[in-house]
Design an enzyme around this catalytic site. Structure first.
Site, PDB file in Angstrom:
ATOM      1  N   ARG A  47       2.158   5.242  16.593  1.00 10.30           N
ATOM      2  CA  ARG A  47       2.219   4.510  15.382  1.00 10.30           C
ATOM      3  C   ARG A  47       2.231   3.190  15.244  1.00 10.30           C
ATOM      4  NH1 ARG A  47       7.390   3.190  14.913  1.00 10.30           N
ATOM      5  NH2 ARG A  47       8.177   5.201  15.468  1.00 10.30           N
ATOM      6  N   TYR A  99      -5.452   2.935 -11.501  1.00  8.42           N
ATOM      7  CA  TYR A  99      -5.356   4.248 -10.888  1.00  8.42           C
ATOM      8  C   TYR A  99      -4.032   4.796 -11.435  1.00  8.42           C
ATOM      9  CZ  TYR A  99      -4.700   8.070  -7.757  1.00  8.42           C
ATOM     10  OH  TYR A  99      -4.217   9.170  -7.187  1.00  8.42           O
ATOM     11  N   ASP A 171      -7.306  -4.468  -5.494  1.00  8.33           N
ATOM     12  CA  ASP A 171      -7.753  -3.045  -5.116  1.00  8.33           C
ATOM     13  C   ASP A 171      -9.189  -2.991  -5.346  1.00  8.33           C
ATOM     14  OD1 ASP A 171      -8.450  -0.179  -4.944  1.00  8.33           O
ATOM     15  OD2 ASP A 171      -6.531   0.333  -6.092  1.00  8.33           O
ATOM     16  N   LYS A 196     -12.282   6.964  -0.407  1.00  8.23           N
ATOM     17  CA  LYS A 196     -13.466   6.865  -1.283  1.00  8.23           C
ATOM     18  C   LYS A 196     -14.794   6.384  -0.580  1.00  8.23           C
ATOM     19  CE  LYS A 196     -10.295   8.426  -4.133  1.00  8.23           C
ATOM     20  NZ  LYS A 196      -8.957   7.635  -4.060  1.00  8.23           N
TER      21      LYS A 196
HETATM   22  C1  LIG Z   1      -8.581   2.580  -7.530  1.00 10.16           C
HETATM   23  C2  LIG Z   1      -7.674   3.474  -6.418  1.00 10.16           C
HETATM   24  N1  LIG Z   1      -6.784   2.872  -6.071  1.00 10.16           N
HETATM   25  C3  LIG Z   1      -5.842   3.813  -5.065  1.00 10.16           C
HETATM   26  C4  LIG Z   1      -5.728   4.924  -4.870  1.00 10.16           C
HETATM   27  C5  LIG Z   1      -4.962   5.774  -4.262  1.00 10.16           C
HETATM   28  O1  LIG Z   1      -5.314   6.085  -3.014  1.00 10.16           O
HETATM   29  P1  LIG Z   1      -5.341   7.598  -2.086  1.00 10.16           P
HETATM   30  O2  LIG Z   1      -5.598   8.616  -3.066  1.00 10.16           O
HETATM   31  O3  LIG Z   1      -6.231   7.558  -1.047  1.00 10.16           O
HETATM   32  O4  LIG Z   1      -3.848   7.368  -1.856  1.00 10.16           O
HETATM   33  C6  LIG Z   1      -7.120   5.644  -5.617  1.00 10.16           C
HETATM   34  C7  LIG Z   1      -7.280   7.036  -5.584  1.00 10.16           C
HETATM   35  O5  LIG Z   1      -7.955   7.732  -6.364  1.00 10.16           O
HETATM   36  C8  LIG Z   1      -8.016   4.671  -6.491  1.00 10.16           C
HETATM   37  O6  LIG Z   1      -8.985   5.485  -7.276  1.00 10.16           O
END
Ligand SMILES: Cc1ncc(COP(=O)(O)O)c(C=O)c1O
Length: 381
Positions: A47, A99, A171, A196
């Site tokens: 961890r 998101y 992000d 992604k």
């Molecule tokens: C722009 C964006 N940020 C954060 C996330 C969250 O990531 P995760 O699904 O890996 O938890 C996503 C998921 O689709 C996303 O598209």
């Protein structure tokens, strides 16, 4: 090293010190032997740290021009770690089009812990200042935004953040460091859903944070270990492998994204197309300034704005798979209003353009003629 070299070698030993393996081994272990209490080789418990995860974290730091990388069990776990830097009474100014899961985490978890969020359209960066006060600790930016593809001027937002001594987190999931490197534009934290484009093959769920500041990194490492939302060594290996072809994949995603956006723009059944590379995109000039190219995410609406039309189109696609997520080698289509953004109330999501007929495409790296023909037949039917 330049970017394409960093994706392969950044932060890596060229060969593993143990046996000379070219790829880092998957250290599938939870713990490490000690010769005497505290007598270990840098790893005590997985961890807190695992050599495969460390190899990935070093790669992440390298490709984002940061100094410290941290990998988590999902993108949301990474965002969660950032939120744990805050205390009750603190305030956050966030992009209003983001998101749905980030929105849900902010409003359904952290608002209950006494953190206040202001959701603001940041295409005009000056608007942010209207929402900053003495309690503001963080500006949260997603650019391009999911799913409306708004582009926010990171440099401008960072000037505002610095003026008010507020932290800026970006992000960078949609753009990836191939297209933009927010730390170089003044951001304090870069966040990724590595699920992604970084992973790139739709086979892993993972998150990442990258920072330059050592004190901030230490606090985040503390949170990573104390809260424990880490990823496993197998997943670390897969994302490390994905990153090695990030530049090649992104180049093709961008080329294919352009062809698909141009096809949709000229189709009589399509109302609006959202892709930052189109000269008609409202933030095209900012995108040109801060991004190397415009990415493979394309959103569009059908004329008449009927949910049933959009649903028919996504059901009729044959090469595009109807699925959540994005950024893999294969093309995916999604219907945000009923899928990724269903957690945002209809009234709220429509304010930002997430209407019933909106379709979001993650344009993959297949032959683009096949992708365009697939969209053509789905729209004709
Ligand atoms: C722009 C964006 N940020 C954060 C996330 C969250 O990531 P995760 O699904 O890996 O938890 C996503 C998921 O689709 C996303 O598209």
């Amino acid at each position: 090293m330049k970017f394409n070299t960093k994706t392969i070698h950044g932060g890596q030993h060229n060969v593993d010190p143990a046996y000379g393996s070219v790829m880092p081994p998957i250290y599938q272990t939870s713990t490490y032997s000690q010769t005497t209490p505290g007598g270990h080789k840098g790893f005590e418990y997985s961890r807190s740290g695992n050599p495969t995860r460390t190899a990935l974290e070093n790669s992440l730091a390298s490709i984002e021009n940061g100094k410290f990388g941290l990998a988590f069990g999902s993108g949301l776990a990474a965002i969660d770690a950032v939120m744990k830097l805050l205390k009750p009474g603190d305030e956050v100014v966030s992009t209003n089009d983001l998101y749905g899961g980030s929105y849900r985490l902010f409003t359904k978890i952290y608002e209950d812990f006494g953190i206040k969020f202001h959701f603001v359209g940041m295409e005009n960066a000056e608007k942010i200042e209207d929402h900053i006060n003495a309690n503001t600790k963080l500006i949260w930016v997603e650019t391009p935004t999911n799913p409306m593809m708004n582009v926010i001027d990171i440099q401008k937002v960072s000037e505002i953040a610095k003026k008010h001594r507020v932290m800026l987190a970006v992000d960078n999931t949609f753009a990836t460091p191939y297209l933009q490197q927010p730390l170089d534009m003044g951001a304090d934290i870069v966040m990724h859903s590595a699920t992604k484009y970084l992973g790139g093959h739709s086979d892993v769920v993972m998150g990442a944070l990258i920072v330059k500041d050592e004190a901030l990194a230490e606090r985040l490492y503390f949170i990573q270990n104390a809260s424990g939302a880490v990823c496993g060594p197998q997943d670390s290996f897969l994302v490390l492998r994905g990153i090695k072809t990030l530049h090649l994949r992104m180049q093709r995603h961008c080329e294919n994204g352009k062809a698909v956006a141009e096809f949709l723009s000229s189709h009589p059944k399509i109302d609006k197309v959202y892709w930052p590379g189109l000269p008609t995109h409202p933030n095209h000039e900012i995108a040109k300034k801060q991004m190397k190219d415009f990415g493979g995410m394309v959103s569009f609406t059908t004329k008449g704005n009927r949910m049933e039309d959009a649903v028919k189109v996504v059901e009729n696609l044959k090469i595009f798979t109807l699925a959540e997520s994005l950024g893999g080698v294969e093309s995916l289509a999604g219907h945000p209003a009923s899928m990724t953004h269903a957690s945002i109330p209809k009234e709220e999501r429509e304010k930002t353009g997430v209407v019933d007929s909106l379709i979001r495409l993650s344009v993959g790296i297949e032959d683009v003629e096949d992708l365009v023909n697939d969209l053509k037949q789905a729209l004709e039917r």
